[in-house]
Write a protein that holds these residues in place. Structure first.
Motif, PDB file in Angstrom:
ATOM      1  N   ARG A 237      32.177  20.721  53.619  1.00 46.89           N
ATOM      2  CA  ARG A 237      31.081  20.865  52.672  1.00 46.89           C
ATOM      3  C   ARG A 237      31.543  21.574  51.395  1.00 46.89           C
ATOM      4  O   ARG A 237      31.287  21.116  50.271  1.00 46.89           O
ATOM      5  N   LEU A 238      32.240  22.695  51.562  1.00 48.59           N
ATOM      6  CA  LEU A 238      32.696  23.452  50.392  1.00 48.59           C
ATOM      7  C   LEU A 238      33.754  22.683  49.603  1.00 48.59           C
ATOM      8  O   LEU A 238      33.808  22.770  48.370  1.00 48.59           O
ATOM      9  N   ARG A 239      34.601  21.931  50.319  1.00 41.98           N
ATOM     10  CA  ARG A 239      35.612  21.124  49.617  1.00 41.98           C
ATOM     11  C   ARG A 239      34.937  20.040  48.782  1.00 41.98           C
ATOM     12  O   ARG A 239      35.362  19.771  47.650  1.00 41.98           O
ATOM     13  N   ALA A 240      33.901  19.425  49.320  1.00 39.73           N
ATOM     14  CA  ALA A 240      33.187  18.390  48.577  1.00 39.73           C
ATOM     15  C   ALA A 240      32.484  18.977  47.353  1.00 39.73           C
ATOM     16  O   ALA A 240      32.543  18.400  46.253  1.00 39.73           O
ATOM     17  N   VAL A 241      31.816  20.111  47.516  1.00 35.82           N
ATOM     18  CA  VAL A 241      31.128  20.739  46.394  1.00 35.82           C
ATOM     19  C   VAL A 241      32.124  21.163  45.327  1.00 35.82           C
ATOM     20  O   VAL A 241      31.881  20.994  44.119  1.00 35.82           O
ATOM     21  N   ASP A 242      33.255  21.696  45.748  1.00 32.41           N
ATOM     22  CA  ASP A 242      34.296  22.081  44.793  1.00 32.41           C
ATOM     23  C   ASP A 242      34.774  20.880  43.986  1.00 32.41           C
ATOM     24  O   ASP A 242      34.987  20.974  42.775  1.00 32.41           O
ATOM     25  N   ALA A 243      34.921  19.739  44.662  1.00 43.93           N
ATOM     26  CA  ALA A 243      35.324  18.519  43.959  1.00 43.93           C
ATOM     27  C   ALA A 243      34.252  18.081  42.967  1.00 43.93           C
ATOM     28  O   ALA A 243      34.554  17.700  41.822  1.00 43.93           O
ATOM     29  N   VAL A 244      32.994  18.131  43.387  1.00 39.20           N
ATOM     30  CA  VAL A 244      31.888  17.776  42.488  1.00 39.20           C
ATOM     31  C   VAL A 244      31.872  18.693  41.272  1.00 39.20           C
ATOM     32  O   VAL A 244      31.727  18.240  40.123  1.00 39.20           O
ATOM     33  N   ASN A 245      32.033  19.984  41.490  1.00 42.54           N
ATOM     34  CA  ASN A 245      32.002  20.944  40.381  1.00 42.54           C
ATOM     35  C   ASN A 245      33.109  20.694  39.367  1.00 42.54           C
ATOM     36  O   ASN A 245      32.962  21.020  38.190  1.00 42.54           O
TER      37      ASN A 245
END
Length: 232
Positions: A53-61
């Motif tokens: 989840r955090l890896r995906a959000v980091d990519a989105v950001n």
């Protein structure tokens, strides 16, 4: 994204259909499963899914664009981690999960969360090209028709935008693959498919051009980033 790994095995010829052993979960089965999980989801799955989840959000950001669609927002675990520059619309099929997400957004004063809507990810009501980015976390192995989900996300994301999936995908073989096939019988109780192959979601031409990254520390989940090409 220099650390991207593109080592997912692929075959030649046309894109394969989903594995025959994979039984479709209809919308009602998903709703029932997540009604059972809603009150304990954060405890039962929040920890194991945290890295993905955090890896995906980091990519989105880190991607250009402001308007973000989070598909399968669930209880809203990802919502506090988006930068304030991103305007988030979340959708989910589960009324119970959405109630938790709305509580979280209100409690944490997440002013960049524009809307949290009950909606079928395979057939949304959004206009074409409504979003710069769409991210689907742990959703691809839940929806009845993964390729339909992909088509819908390609429709609502503008050309040149990005579509991201973080999900568990079937191991090509070995002990883990055998275990995942054995667990498939419990799909309706779990609410997701342990034996979900990447080819069930992405045609070979998309697999070939996608950024595919195993998520640390165990590689149980995979992050896939796909640029949305203009329609030809």
């Amino acid at each position: 994204m220099s650390d991207v790994l593109q080592e997912y095995p692929s075959g030649g010829g046309e894109s394969p259909v989903p594995p025959p052993s994979r039984s479709a979960l209809d919308a009602e089965a998903v709703k029932q499963a997540y009604r059972r999980w809603a009150n304990v989801y954060d405890v039962a799955f929040g920890g194991i899914s945290r890295f993905g989840r955090l890896r995906a959000v980091d990519a989105v950001n880190g991607l250009p664009g402001t308007n973000v669609l989070e598909v399968g927002v669930g209880t809203g675990l990802a919502l506090p981690h988006y930068t304030k520059a991103k305007a988030i619309t979340g959708i989910d099929l589960s009324t119970d999960m959405l109630a938790k997400a709305r509580e979280r957004a209100q409690h944490d004063n997440l002013i960049n969360v524009n809307a949290l809507l009950e909606m079928d990810a395979e057939e949304t009501t959004f206009e074409d090209n409504s979003f710069d980015i769409a991210v689907a976390m742990f959703v691809a192995s839940v929806v009845p028709h993964p390729r339909k989900l992909l088509r819908e996300l390609k429709r609502v994301v503008r050309p040149g935008g990005y579509i991201l999936f973080v999900n568990h995908f079937l191991a090509p073989g070995g002990i883990r693959g055998a275990v995942e096939h054995a667990m498939a019988r419990a799909s309706h109780s779990l609410g997701w498919h342990p034996d979900f192959a990447m080819e069930s979601l992405l045609p070979q031409e998309d697999i070939a051009r996608a950024y595919i990254q195993p998520v640390r520390p165990f590689g149980l989940f995979t992050l896939v980033t796909l640029e949305n090409l203009p329609k030809t």
